[in-house]
Design an enzyme around this catalytic site. Structure first.
Site, PDB file in Angstrom:
ATOM      1  N   GLU A 257       8.573  -9.294   6.249  1.00 24.89           N
ATOM      2  CA  GLU A 257       8.414 -10.273   4.754  1.00 24.89           C
ATOM      3  C   GLU A 257      10.093  -9.911   4.178  1.00 24.89           C
ATOM      4  OE1 GLU A 257       6.726 -10.121   0.032  1.00 24.89           O
ATOM      5  OE2 GLU A 257       6.524  -8.036   1.511  1.00 24.89           O
ATOM      6  N   LYS A 324       4.422 -17.775  -0.793  1.00 26.59           N
ATOM      7  CA  LYS A 324       3.389 -17.055  -1.213  1.00 26.59           C
ATOM      8  C   LYS A 324       3.080 -17.438  -3.019  1.00 26.59           C
ATOM      9  CE  LYS A 324       2.435 -11.748  -2.414  1.00 26.59           C
ATOM     10  NZ  LYS A 324       2.693 -11.048  -2.092  1.00 26.59           N
ATOM     11  N   CYS A 376       2.177 -10.407   2.889  1.00 24.18           N
ATOM     12  CA  CYS A 376       1.977  -8.917   1.889  1.00 24.18           C
ATOM     13  C   CYS A 376       0.123  -9.012   1.049  1.00 24.18           C
ATOM     14  CB  CYS A 376       3.297  -9.014   1.008  1.00 24.18           C
ATOM     15  SG  CYS A 376       2.454  -7.189   0.550  1.00 24.18           S
TER      16      CYS A 376
END
Length: 499
Positions: A257, A324, A376
């Site tokens: 990430e 995301k 994440c």
């Protein structure tokens, strides 16, 4: 019986002990035993006192089980210690409201008969965990089922998912209370759970294999205090490039990430040059990056570079990317930002103004494989990941930067959550992080290989492309809501019926 204050203290200690059931300790019996103690203490309490005991239990569990959150607030938030501890206490109090609500409702409506309590408690707890995973964008950490990474109920996860296994754990805890009073008829509940687990172990979902893929997972180990400094941008890019160069013969190379710690427009020349090198070596690279659309909205993204049919020469408009969806409050967006941002540096963390990607997005296509990505925190949301797994999905991919949490239990819990997604959805999982835990998980939830934490390295492995057609992949959590409603109906029907 203990006085209300003593009972609350014992409940607090039980909650604190219960966190040892989760990674990295994995002493799973402590979880149902601690819940049994909570139920035993509260069985003759008023609804108010039962709710306070639930609040105490939840506060103890979250204060100890989520202590890694304080690491990021204390080390990177720029707040005085007293203020950071207060914020942590407020978070734990909020999360503790859910077990408080469970215990209050249980003693308000289902306190007349043991069978009614045994049936109602797991249903209420499941609904509370679901609500906690949804309210205020959701925080599904420390769901009961995550204690079963290496527990006896693990074989049931492909069938019931983590929430369903949590339902069985809470049912076991509730049944132990009348068993302590020698009501032996309640042995049927743990016996039934044991039989279900044994049956699932003997008849797991069928696994098929469709070749393999050669992967290189790059763990750059960039210190969090340095990661976002402008002068560290090019040293960071060159470090990832140098680590990747010996592995350009792999089918795919994956960076974590925000491995590129700058907006895409600032590093477009680097991406152009690096993409040429990647295409020349006939591999493909996935990197975390900060991308921007035509309306100048920023996204926490994954971008694919290389010669694949969906890539071609690098362009900021490449469609083979993922934005995301499940953003982290404070870390990636700030609620009421006009009020909060002026208060402290904690509310102005780097890259805390992201926009949200779609709930369902196309899989990334890399080396002729289809990958379902999760960035994440997203990996903790089963239905989000499930919605993006298709019949042609070969791999699950999650990238993260857990350097925010230092040498705490947080990255270990995050790893266990990722293992559960592989079990639920029947796909191998690749996990790539900045400083650990970088690992490969097979369809059975076992870690095939991993890198040590806090070390720079590349995890190079041949990953079998296995697939298990799990019932959870087909039906998700929906059957659990029907089960919970049925249990509540029976508990209500039998709450005063002696027969």
């Amino acid at each position: 019986m203990a006085t209300p204050r003593i009972a609350m203290l014992i409940a607090l200690l039980c909650g604190a002990i219960s966190h040892l059931a989760f990674a990295p300790y994995d002493i799973w019996p402590l979880l149902p035993l601690s819940l049994t103690a909570l139920l035993w203490l509260s069985q003759r309490a008023s609804p108010k006192h039962a709710a306070l005991m639930g609040l105490s239990y939840g506060f103890g569990q979250f204060a100890f089980g989520l202590r890694w959150v304080h690491v990021s607030i204390d080390q990177f938030g720029g707040l005085p210690l007293v203020v950071s501890l207060l914020l942590m206490a407020l978070l734990c109090l909020y999360l503790a409201l859910y077990p408080a609500l469970v215990m209050g409702l249980l003693n308000r409506y289902f306190n007349d008969r043991p069978l009614s309590r045994v049936l109602a408690f797991p249903a209420l707890w499941l609904l509370a965990e679901w609500a906690r995973g949804w309210m205020l964008t959701g925080f599904p950490w420390l769901w009961l089922g995550y204690s079963q990474t290496e527990g006896p109920l693990t074989p049931l996860i492909p069938y019931l998912g983590v929430l369903g296994v949590g339902l069985l754990l809470s049912l076991l805890a509730a049944a132990l209370v009348p068993l302590l009073a020698r009501r032996w008829g309640y042995l049927g509940f743990p016996a039934a759970i044991a039989l279900m687990a044994a049956g699932a172990a003997l008849m797991p979902p069928k696994v098929t294999e469709h070749g393999s893929v050669d992967v290189a997972l790059v763990q750059g180990n960039i210190e969090q205090s340095l990661k976002w400094r402008p002068e560290m941008l090019w040293p960071t890019l060159l470090k990832y490039q140098d680590l990747s160069r010996p592995h350009m013969d792999a089918d795919m190379v994956i960076w974590p990430e925000a491995a590129v710690p700058a907006p895409e427009t600032m590093v477009s020349e680097f991406l152009h040059q690096f993409e040429r090198a990647v295409a020349f070596r006939e591999t493909e690279v996935i990197t975390g990056i900060i991308s921007m659309d035509e309306q100048e909205h920023f996204f926490n993204s994954l971008l694919v570079l290389g010669p694949g049919e969906h890539n071609g020469p690098y362009s900021p408009h490449d469609a083979n990317r993922y934005h995301k969806h499940q953003l982290l409050p404070i870390g990636e967006f700030v609620p009421m930002e006009d009020w909060l941002r002026p208060l402290a540096p904690f509310f102005n963390l780097p890259m805390s103004s992201f926009n949200r990607g779609g709930f369902v997005q196309p899989n990334l296509t890399v080396a002729n494989q289809h990958l379902t990505p999760a960035i994440c925190y997203e990996i903790a949301f089963p239905e989000l990941v499930r919605a993006n797994v298709h019949d042609n999905t070969n791999l699950l991919l999650t990238v993260s930067n857990d350097a925010w949490f230092g040498d705490s239990i947080g990255p270990h819990q995050h790893m266990a959550i990722a293992q559960m997604r592989a079990l639920e959805l029947g796909r191998p999982l690749l996990r790539v992080t900045n400083n650990g835990i970088t690992a490969i998980v097979d369809v059975h939830g076992y870690i095939q290989a991993q890198l040590p934490q806090f070390e720079t390295g590349v995890l190079r492995e041949i990953v079998p492309l296995q697939r298990a057609d799990t019932p959870f992949r087909e039906y998700g959590q929906r059957p659990l809501y029907f089960i919970a409603a049925t249990l509540l109906f029976l508990a209500w029907r039998w709450r005063r019926d002696p027969n």
